[in-house]
Design an enzyme around this catalytic site. Structure first.
Site, PDB file in Angstrom:
ATOM      1  N   GLU A  35       0.800  -1.237   0.000  1.00 21.53           N
ATOM      2  CA  GLU A  35       0.000   0.000   0.000  1.00 21.53           C
ATOM      3  C   GLU A  35       0.833   1.287   0.000  1.00 21.53           C
ATOM      4  O   GLU A  35       0.480   2.245   0.664  1.00 21.53           O
ATOM      5  CB  GLU A  35      -0.947  -0.009   1.204  1.00 21.53           C
ATOM      6  CG  GLU A  35      -1.919  -1.164   1.151  1.00 21.53           C
ATOM      7  CD  GLU A  35      -2.766  -1.318   2.414  1.00 21.53           C
ATOM      8  OE1 GLU A  35      -3.931  -1.701   2.267  1.00 21.53           O
ATOM      9  OE2 GLU A  35      -2.271  -1.075   3.517  1.00 21.53           O
TER      10      GLU A  35
HETATM   11  C1  TNX Z   1      -4.490  -4.146   4.590  1.00 30.62           C
HETATM   12  S1  TNX Z   1      -2.816  -6.435   3.952  1.00 30.62           S
HETATM   13  C2  TNX Z   1      -3.218  -3.891   5.101  1.00 30.62           C
HETATM   14  C3  TNX Z   1      -3.085  -3.430   6.477  1.00 30.62           C
HETATM   15  C4  TNX Z   1      -4.396  -3.283   7.168  1.00 30.62           C
HETATM   16  C5  TNX Z   1      -5.298  -4.430   6.778  1.00 30.62           C
HETATM   17  C6  TNX Z   1      -6.591  -4.436   7.506  1.00 30.62           C
HETATM   18  C7  TNX Z   1      -1.722  -5.411   4.071  1.00 30.62           C
HETATM   19  C8  TNX Z   1      -0.416  -5.876   3.707  1.00 30.62           C
HETATM   20  N1  TNX Z   1      -2.036  -4.164   4.459  1.00 30.62           N
HETATM   21  O1  TNX Z   1      -2.359  -2.214   6.504  1.00 30.62           O
HETATM   22  O2  TNX Z   1      -4.168  -3.272   8.524  1.00 30.62           O
HETATM   23  O3  TNX Z   1      -5.547  -4.361   5.398  1.00 30.62           O
HETATM   24  O4  TNX Z   1      -7.313  -5.592   7.262  1.00 30.62           O
END
Ligand code: TNX
Length: 611
Positions: A394
């Site tokens: 992300e």
């Molecule tokens: C996605 S999955 C994220 C996290 C959040 C999560 C909540 C991933 C690698 N990143 O930053 O906490 O969703 O479900």
């Protein structure tokens, strides 16, 4: 610190699929907090009804001092001592995760006698396992269970742990033989003996989980088990960044993983809301960056000694710690401590919300790579295990070319520490690095970019968000957790195949499975346990058991017997109506409908009757 106003994150890049959905799925904190508190309160209330004395919600449920301090009776719940009540019949195959091969022998049950001895091969690490088994069995039995070195001519009657040469068992397998004369665990390694000891624990009556002596006939079902894991990587992740969890909580989580033969604990140590590990060369990371969490609580961080303690405790239970420093995104807390890492060189105020994707360290600045090298160098020096996880998820604000260049350089820095790099599957487009592992958290079985990285040599750890993300709610009524990847009930956590989940990724590229627990909405150990149980054992079974044993109906029945164990051990869990818990008390009608009657840790089943 907590009174500093929250920085409003910039809006997310709307071109990223799934982004809006994810943010929409994040809990609204003011609305969430009463639900969590209600969960904990209801836990205490209903446990009072079901288990007398009550099951506490305090962190340490085994020590009389802690229980008293928490306002609870000094003794934990215990099964009825009535010797006339029939014993719960445990079958040799009732083990979770399901063993590879089980051969019951009727009439060959073993009864542990008060003067039983635990014998062990003369080897320090094996003696440690024997000591751990004795320590597990002493509180409930009240027996002395002395540990002695095994002699060539074994007298009958006790439990023997033997290191042996075997081509069949592999580095983590074991063989268990139960006869009327004794119990014998064989393995080629101490890890195998340790996993065998967990099986022995599960084959004893549920009352073995009692922290104080219980009148019980300590029978194990006769026969033999030959067992070894399907995958070498079997893990769970705890996000200690969104909410901080202290060392005692982490150690208790390690105990939970060890019960189910998991062998990796991934610690998500850094994120926008907090930096949780002391770094000597950049001290403000923990001092400043660690002093917050979601909801503006006090946060916290691990000192180097805290972290060493966690690593050592895990190692004693044959678990490897996988530390994650999330880069280049999810770095807002680091930026609050060192503005020089920020693209605009300005340290922002702390962030205590739950958005994702807005922060990043400047990928064009050399100072950033000094930071990455210093931090990863120190973490590697503290971590005996082979893995360093660099996150990579992300980073929505970093352009794809700059992102790939950053990841490639970070991968080289990890290689320079002698460790193998792990990253979330977003790092797939970057060039291959020797041995690299992608942690896949997708929700679709098609992922050509990841499949291509696998073609180029990457291996996968599978954490599909719609099956393995234990921060997802069980049902819409679950009072904590997310829903962006859907509801995950026990069956959904169980019913998928890590060996055949992603198109174009062959089973031999799959290193294993991991169940992440993100903690934006999870604020206490009770809530952690409530989200882990009973889904963690489902993921553990996918990681350990041969595919041929996969069977929802059988799993459900085996798992049911664990409810009384968790209740007796004081572990909070979701009393899912999918599981036929052996209580005689059906879940109340409509129990999924509202928060107060939500089945929760409060609805721990009464311990099984025992002889
Ligand atoms: C996605 S999955 C994220 C996290 C959040 C999560 C909540 C991933 C690698 N990143 O930053 O906490 O969703 O479900």
């Amino acid at each position: 610190m907590s009174s500093v106003p929250t920085a409003a994150p910039e809006p997310l890049d709307p071109s990223r699929a799934g982004t809006d959905e994810q943010v929409a799925g994040h809990p609204d904190l003011p609305g969430h907090e009463p639900a969590a508190a209600e969960l904990a309160r209801a836990a205490t209330r209903v446990a009072d009804d079901l288990l007398a004395p009550a099951t506490p919600t305090a962190d340490d449920l085994s020590s009389p001092a802690t229980r008293t301090a928490a306002g609870l009776p000094a003794s934990p719940p215990r099964p009825a001592d009535d010797p006339s009540s029939p014993p719960t019949r445990i079958r040799l195959g009732d083990v979770v995760p399901a063993p590879e091969r089980v051969t019951p022998v009727p009439g060959a049950d073993f009864v542990l006698a008060p003067d039983a001895v635990i014998r062990v091969t003369a080897d320090d690490a094996a003696r440690t396992v024997a000591g751990q088994l004795a320590a597990l069995l002493r509180p409930a039995t009240g027996y002395a269970l002395p540990v002695t070195d095994a002699a060539p001519q074994e007298p009958a009657g006790g439990i023997t742990l033997a290191l042996v040469d075997s081509d069949d068992l592999g580095p983590e397998g074991y063989r268990l033989d139960v006869t009327a004369d004794g119990v014998r665990i064989e393995a080629t390694t101490p890890a195998g003996l340790f996993f065998g000891a967990q099986t022995v624990r599960q084959l004893l009556p549920a009352a073995i989980e009692s922290p104080t002596p219980v009148a019980e006939r300590w029978t194990l079902p006769g026969g033999s088990i030959t067992d070894r894991p399907r995958f070498s990587y079997r893990g769970a992740m705890l996000d200690v960044a969104r909410h901080f969890f202290g060392v005692p909580d982490v150690l208790r989580v390690i105990d939970h993983l060890a019960r189910y033969k998991l062998n990796h604990l991934h610690l998500h140590l850094t994120d926008d809301q907090g930096w949780r590990i002391a770094v000597d060369s950049w001290p403000r990371l923990a001092e400043v960056g660690g002093a917050n969490e979601v909801g503006a609580g006090p946060g916290g961080h691990y000192t180097r000694d805290d972290y060493r303690r966690i690593v050592a405790y895990a190692a004693e239970r044959h678990l490897t710690v996988v530390p994650e420093i999330d880069l280049p995104g999810h770095t807002h807390a680091a930026l609050t401590a060192y503005g020089e890492l920020a693209p605009d060189r300005v340290a922002p105020p702390p962030y205590t919300g739950t958005e994702v994707g807005f922060s990043y360290v400047d990928p064009t600045s050399e100072r950033t790579y000094e930071f990455v090298a210093d931090v990863l160098g120190e973490i590697a020096a503290l971590t005996p295990g082979p893995w360093l996880h660099i996150g990579g998820d992300e980073a929505f604000k970093v352009r794809p070319d700059a992102y790939a260049a950053f990841v490639e350089r970070a991968q080289r820095i990890v290689a320079g520490t002698g460790r193998t790099v792990v990253g979330w599957h977003q790092i797939a487009p970057a060039a291959h690095a020797e041995g690299r592992v992608l942690q896949w958290w997708g929700t679709k079985g098609e992922d050509p970019v990841t499949a291509d990285a696998v073609q180029r040599g990457a291996r996968l750890v599978l954490s599909p968000a719609d099956h393995a993300y234990l921060d997802m709610k069980y049902t819409p009524e679950t009072p904590v957790g997310h829903d962006w990847a859907g509801m995950i009930d026990v069956r959904r956590a169980y019913d998928w195949d890590p060996g055949a989940h992603v198109a174009g990724v062959p089973a031999d590229a799959v290193l294993g499975v991991e169940a992440p627990l993100w903690t934006e909405s999870i604020t206490s150990l009770v809530e952690v346990e409530f989200m882990l149980f009973p889904r963690l054992p489902a993921i553990a079974e996918l990681g350990w058991s041969p595919r041929a044993t996969h069977d929802w109906a059988g799993f459900r029945d085996r798992l049911a017997g664990h409810g009384p164990r968790w209740a007796t051990a004081g572990i909070a869990f979701h009393r899912s109506p999918e599981i036929p818990w052996p209580t005689g008390r059906p879940a109340p009608a409509g129990s999924q409908a509202t928060i107060p009657s939500q089945p929760g840790p409060e609805e721990a089943p009464a311990p099984a009757p025992s002889a």
